[in-house]
Design a protein around this motif. Structure first.
Motif, PDB file in Angstrom:
ATOM      1  N   MET A   1       0.833  -1.201   0.000  1.00 61.75           N
ATOM      2  CA  MET A   1       0.000   0.000   0.000  1.00 61.75           C
ATOM      3  C   MET A   1       0.867   1.249   0.000  1.00 61.75           C
ATOM      4  O   MET A   1       1.762   1.410   0.820  1.00 61.75           O
ATOM      5  CB  MET A   1      -0.917   0.019   1.218  1.00 61.75           C
ATOM      6  N   LYS A   2       0.593   2.123  -0.945  1.00 60.46           N
ATOM      7  CA  LYS A   2       1.243   3.428  -1.043  1.00 60.46           C
ATOM      8  C   LYS A   2       0.185   4.493  -0.818  1.00 60.46           C
ATOM      9  O   LYS A   2      -1.003   4.268  -1.063  1.00 60.46           O
ATOM     10  CB  LYS A   2       1.890   3.630  -2.420  1.00 60.46           C
ATOM     11  N   ARG A   3       0.634   5.663  -0.370  1.00 59.84           N
ATOM     12  CA  ARG A   3      -0.287   6.753  -0.072  1.00 59.84           C
ATOM     13  C   ARG A   3       0.164   8.032  -0.765  1.00 59.84           C
ATOM     14  O   ARG A   3       1.351   8.307  -0.848  1.00 59.84           O
ATOM     15  CB  ARG A   3      -0.354   6.974   1.435  1.00 59.84           C
ATOM     16  N   TYR A   4      -0.821   8.772  -1.226  1.00 56.79           N
ATOM     17  CA  TYR A   4      -0.566  10.078  -1.831  1.00 56.79           C
ATOM     18  C   TYR A   4      -1.454  11.097  -1.116  1.00 56.79           C
ATOM     19  O   TYR A   4      -2.673  10.905  -1.023  1.00 56.79           O
ATOM     20  CB  TYR A   4      -0.897  10.056  -3.327  1.00 56.79           C
ATOM     21  N   GLU A   5      -0.861  12.148  -0.606  1.00 59.14           N
ATOM     22  CA  GLU A   5      -1.625  13.199   0.062  1.00 59.14           C
ATOM     23  C   GLU A   5      -2.093  14.216  -0.972  1.00 59.14           C
ATOM     24  O   GLU A   5      -1.294  14.954  -1.544  1.00 59.14           O
ATOM     25  CB  GLU A   5      -0.782  13.877   1.143  1.00 59.14           C
ATOM     26  N   ASP A   6      -3.387  14.237  -1.197  1.00 58.43           N
ATOM     27  CA  ASP A   6      -4.016  15.116  -2.178  1.00 58.43           C
ATOM     28  C   ASP A   6      -4.574  16.334  -1.445  1.00 58.43           C
ATOM     29  O   ASP A   6      -5.543  16.225  -0.700  1.00 58.43           O
ATOM     30  CB  ASP A   6      -5.128  14.344  -2.891  1.00 58.43           C
ATOM     31  N   TRP A   7      -3.928  17.473  -1.647  1.00 53.91           N
ATOM     32  CA  TRP A   7      -4.364  18.722  -1.030  1.00 53.91           C
ATOM     33  C   TRP A   7      -5.158  19.584  -2.011  1.00 53.91           C
ATOM     34  O   TRP A   7      -5.683  20.629  -1.630  1.00 53.91           O
ATOM     35  CB  TRP A   7      -3.161  19.510  -0.503  1.00 53.91           C
ATOM     36  N   ASP A   8      -5.254  19.170  -3.269  1.00 57.29           N
ATOM     37  CA  ASP A   8      -5.985  19.930  -4.276  1.00 57.29           C
ATOM     38  C   ASP A   8      -7.453  19.515  -4.239  1.00 57.29           C
ATOM     39  O   ASP A   8      -7.975  18.874  -5.151  1.00 57.29           O
ATOM     40  CB  ASP A   8      -5.373  19.686  -5.661  1.00 57.29           C
ATOM     41  N   THR A   9      -8.111  19.861  -3.129  1.00 61.06           N
ATOM     42  CA  THR A   9      -9.491  19.436  -2.895  1.00 61.06           C
ATOM     43  C   THR A   9     -10.378  20.655  -2.697  1.00 61.06           C
ATOM     44  O   THR A   9      -9.892  21.735  -2.336  1.00 61.06           O
ATOM     45  CB  THR A   9      -9.578  18.548  -1.639  1.00 61.06           C
ATOM     46  N   GLY A  10     -11.660  20.477  -2.913  1.00 56.09           N
ATOM     47  CA  GLY A  10     -12.595  21.579  -2.732  1.00 56.09           C
ATOM     48  C   GLY A  10     -12.659  22.084  -1.306  1.00 56.09           C
ATOM     49  O   GLY A  10     -12.891  23.261  -1.064  1.00 56.09           O
ATOM     50  N   SER A  11     -12.436  21.187  -0.353  1.00 55.38           N
ATOM     51  CA  SER A  11     -12.488  21.583   1.058  1.00 55.38           C
ATOM     52  C   SER A  11     -11.186  22.220   1.516  1.00 55.38           C
ATOM     53  O   SER A  11     -11.140  22.854   2.565  1.00 55.38           O
ATOM     54  CB  SER A  11     -12.768  20.364   1.935  1.00 55.38           C
ATOM     55  N   GLY A  12     -10.115  22.015   0.746  1.00 53.93           N
ATOM     56  CA  GLY A  12      -8.802  22.491   1.166  1.00 53.93           C
ATOM     57  C   GLY A  12      -8.148  21.582   2.191  1.00 53.93           C
ATOM     58  O   GLY A  12      -7.039  21.826   2.642  1.00 53.93           O
TER      59      GLY A  12
END
Length: 167
Positions: A84-95
């Motif tokens: 399992m790998k993880r990517y932190e996605d900060w480009d979201t509508g909620s911020g």
């Protein structure tokens, strides 16, 4: 050397909903990660949701992502090989961060962990042998004009629980 006869996989009709009365297990493409949902009501009513946001489309590799928001305590994840790998996605509508999890071997999307819902997983339903009927579509305003309409599925303009496109 001859080519082997192809085997066709993934027919959901080979798995009646009644066979998942205690839950359901799915795996990534290479099988190194398995996800078990411990919820006997998966197919008793519409449960899943379709998401048309750009991030879910990218993660799903398609025009829509089939997801299931579910409480973490109802999910068991086995990752014996540590794939399992993880990517932190900060480009979201909620911020706020959405951690997107995938198999580092085969690339299959596994789930998302949204910071705004810390007790929930958003499971990627392509892992499973059968997908529950969706109850809602989020970011339905971002649908392509050629997509069909799913009868009885609530369409939210953007975020689930927000403004509806139609009643």
């Amino acid at each position: 050397m001859s080519n082997p006869t192809p085997s066709f996989t993934g027919d959901p009709n080979a798995h009646p909903p009644s066979s998942f009365s205690a839950g359901m297990t799915g795996t990534c493409l290479c099988g190194s990660i398995s996800v078990t949902i411990h919820d006997g009501s998966l197919f008793s009513k519409p449960r899943g949701h379709l998401c048309h946001c750009a991030n879910c489309r990218k993660v799903g590799g398609s025009y829509v992502a089939a997801n299931l928001a579910i409480e973490k305590e109802k999910v068991e994840i086995q990752d014996a090989k540590g794939s399992m790998k993880r990517y932190e996605d900060w480009d979201t509508g909620s911020g706020k961060c959405v951690t997107r999890c995938f198999c580092g071997n085969c690339g299959s999307p596994i789930m998302s962990e949204p910071a705004i819902f810390p007790k929930m997983y958003i499971l990627k339903m392509g892992l499973f042998p059968r997908i529950p009927k969706p109850e809602a579509e989020s970011f339905a305003a971002h649908r392509h004009e050629w997509q069909g309409v799913h009868e009885g599925v609530v369409q939210f303009e953007t975020v689930r629980g927000g403004k509806k496109l139609k009643e």
